[in-house]
Design a protein around this motif. Sequence first.
Motif, mmCIF file in Angstrom:
data_model
loop_
_atom_site.group_PDB
_atom_site.id
_atom_site.type_symbol
_atom_site.label_atom_id
_atom_site.label_comp_id
_atom_site.label_asym_id
_atom_site.label_seq_id
_atom_site.Cartn_x
_atom_site.Cartn_y
_atom_site.Cartn_z
ATOM 1 N N SER A 40 41.603 43.981 38.199
ATOM 2 C CA SER A 40 43.454 43.413 38.361
ATOM 3 C C SER A 40 43.841 44.835 38.022
ATOM 4 C CB SER A 40 43.873 43.180 36.873
ATOM 5 O OG SER A 40 43.363 41.564 36.787
ATOM 6 N N ARG A 41 43.068 45.672 37.917
ATOM 7 C CA ARG A 41 44.002 46.551 37.942
ATOM 8 C C ARG A 41 44.376 47.885 39.453
ATOM 9 N NH1 ARG A 41 40.497 47.411 33.468
ATOM 10 N NH2 ARG A 41 41.436 48.287 31.535
ATOM 11 N N GLU A 42 43.523 46.935 40.521
ATOM 12 C CA GLU A 42 43.783 47.316 42.113
ATOM 13 C C GLU A 42 44.799 46.562 42.625
ATOM 14 O OE1 GLU A 42 43.906 49.114 45.166
ATOM 15 O OE2 GLU A 42 42.483 49.685 43.274
ATOM 16 N N ILE A 43 44.759 45.268 42.139
ATOM 17 C CA ILE A 43 45.887 44.459 42.051
ATOM 18 C C ILE A 43 47.749 45.315 41.576
ATOM 19 C CG2 ILE A 43 46.890 42.218 42.050
ATOM 20 C CD1 ILE A 43 44.023 41.086 41.953
ATOM 21 N N VAL A 44 47.093 45.087 40.687
ATOM 22 C CA VAL A 44 48.236 45.535 39.966
ATOM 23 C C VAL A 44 48.875 46.820 40.788
ATOM 24 C CG1 VAL A 44 49.315 46.802 37.813
ATOM 25 C CG2 VAL A 44 48.180 44.822 37.686
ATOM 26 N N SER A 45 48.119 47.794 41.109
ATOM 27 C CA SER A 45 48.487 49.257 41.359
ATOM 28 C C SER A 45 49.100 48.644 42.572
ATOM 29 C CB SER A 45 47.158 49.918 41.447
ATOM 30 O OG SER A 45 46.249 49.692 42.962
ATOM 31 N N ARG A 46 49.243 47.641 43.409
ATOM 32 C CA ARG A 46 49.491 47.178 44.650
ATOM 33 C C ARG A 46 50.332 47.017 44.777
ATOM 34 N NH1 ARG A 46 45.970 47.591 49.358
ATOM 35 N NH2 ARG A 46 44.111 48.479 47.770
ATOM 36 N N LEU A 47 51.269 46.476 43.262
ATOM 37 C CA LEU A 47 52.504 45.402 43.034
ATOM 38 C C LEU A 47 53.593 45.952 42.963
ATOM 39 C CD1 LEU A 47 51.422 42.810 40.874
ATOM 40 C CD2 LEU A 47 51.527 42.596 43.444
ATOM 41 N N SER A 48 54.810 45.798 43.069
ATOM 42 C CA SER A 48 56.411 46.588 42.781
ATOM 43 C C SER A 48 56.781 46.506 41.905
ATOM 44 C CB SER A 48 57.214 46.154 44.348
ATOM 45 O OG SER A 48 57.590 44.722 44.053
ATOM 46 N N HIS A 52 54.095 39.979 40.128
ATOM 47 C CA HIS A 52 53.297 40.395 38.415
ATOM 48 C C HIS A 52 52.112 39.577 38.500
ATOM 49 C CE1 HIS A 52 53.881 40.052 34.436
ATOM 50 N NE2 HIS A 52 52.745 39.482 33.930
ATOM 51 N N LEU A 53 50.847 40.173 37.805
ATOM 52 C CA LEU A 53 49.763 39.173 38.150
ATOM 53 C C LEU A 53 49.303 38.785 36.609
ATOM 54 C CD1 LEU A 53 46.878 39.194 39.219
ATOM 55 C CD2 LEU A 53 46.008 41.318 38.425
ATOM 56 N N TYR A 54 48.655 37.989 36.685
ATOM 57 C CA TYR A 54 47.897 37.005 35.145
ATOM 58 C C TYR A 54 46.134 37.442 35.630
ATOM 59 C CZ TYR A 54 53.194 35.299 34.946
ATOM 60 O OH TYR A 54 54.115 35.218 34.201
ATOM 61 N N GLY A 55 45.767 37.102 34.653
ATOM 62 C CA GLY A 55 44.742 37.531 34.281
ATOM 63 C C GLY A 55 43.835 36.868 32.892
ATOM 64 N N PHE A 56 42.751 36.013 33.795
ATOM 65 C CA PHE A 56 41.997 34.616 32.850
ATOM 66 C C PHE A 56 40.783 35.000 32.883
ATOM 67 C CE2 PHE A 56 45.586 32.691 34.711
ATOM 68 C CZ PHE A 56 46.688 31.484 34.635
ATOM 69 N N ASP A 57 40.639 35.121 31.271
ATOM 70 C CA ASP A 57 39.660 35.131 31.037
ATOM 71 C C ASP A 57 39.147 34.210 29.290
ATOM 72 O OD1 ASP A 57 36.601 36.120 30.078
ATOM 73 O OD2 ASP A 57 36.903 37.201 31.698
ATOM 74 N N GLN A 58 37.790 33.535 29.226
ATOM 75 C CA GLN A 58 38.023 32.653 28.191
ATOM 76 C C GLN A 58 37.449 33.859 26.845
ATOM 77 O OE1 GLN A 58 34.871 29.186 28.758
ATOM 78 N NE2 GLN A 58 34.478 30.492 30.297
ATOM 79 N N ASP A 59 36.536 34.414 27.216
ATOM 80 C CA ASP A 59 35.433 35.769 27.426
ATOM 81 C C ASP A 59 36.708 36.547 26.166
ATOM 82 O OD1 ASP A 59 33.690 37.369 25.207
ATOM 83 O OD2 ASP A 59 33.008 37.755 27.109
ATOM 84 N N ALA A 60 36.397 36.548 24.478
ATOM 85 C CA ALA A 60 37.145 36.904 23.307
ATOM 86 C C ALA A 60 37.237 38.721 24.624
ATOM 87 C CB ALA A 60 36.928 36.934 22.195
#
Length: 303
Positions: A40-48, A52-60
């Motif tokens: 996710s961090r790498e994806i966000v670094s490539r966004l203008s 926007h990025l939505y990160g999903f996880d069921q683990d608290a």
Amino acid sequence: MDNSGTTYHVPVLLTQSVEGLVVDPDGIYADATFGGGGHSREIVSRLSPKGHLYGFDQDADAMKNTINDPRFTFVYSNFRYMRNFMRWYGHDQVDGILADLGVSWHHFDDSSRGFSFRFDGPIDMRMNCREGMNAADVLNDYPEEKLAHIFYLYGELQCGRQLAAAIARCRRNIRIETVPQLIDAVRPVLGREREKKEMAKLFQALRMEVNHEVDALQEMLAATVGLLKPGGRLAVITYHSIEDRMVKNLMKSGNVDGVVETDFYGNRLVPFRCIGKPQVPDSREQADNPRSRSAKLRIAERV
């Protein structure tokens, strides 16, 4: 951007997956398996600023790794509900979806979660500790025949029946609640030369059953057909043959069963175009991260 939590999990095939995914810096993306947030961090670094990025996880526990950036939103949910959540956030379609199906280092190294046979601890194995049965419930409450089935289906264990019988004998005397109790129950079935490999398969099978991983993956993959806009990318990293077969079938036929539909004239109705050949980690990445050795990256584009 906040870089905390990067040791939670070492991202596999990081550059290859993100380069194949992010085709529009202004686009909307989903990381179906946020975990430690490496991808996710790498994806966000490539966004203008528009992306926007939505990160999903069921683990608290994954919530502790959230990214402090206005281009990122953490979604506390199983990825099987991704399409519903994206609609809730106002997006009927997205530009790209990434899924790294591997289990995080964090889970294997936390003795209280029961994901590894290396530690003395309770056998839980739930990704979402808020709900559902745990691995101890499966071991003690499933009929012997059902245990044998999941060991063979999810662990590809040829000795599944013998393992199930050994567990059934043990649980007549005690309830199997801890990792050492399980190991003691099945060790007589496993030869010393293959014990660790077979034990890893056994724990994989239990984890997949507890978390309904095959059903969740099937639902998520099916949703990508409608969720991805034309030209959008799907990048999935798999680690064993069951999930890789499902991903391969989806990308080649549009469904996890691999059945290609045709129109009245016999033209193939295939919603994806595979991008290149499956990629695997190079020798250096495999040496640095042994858990990457079975990883395989597939990328497809929505047509």
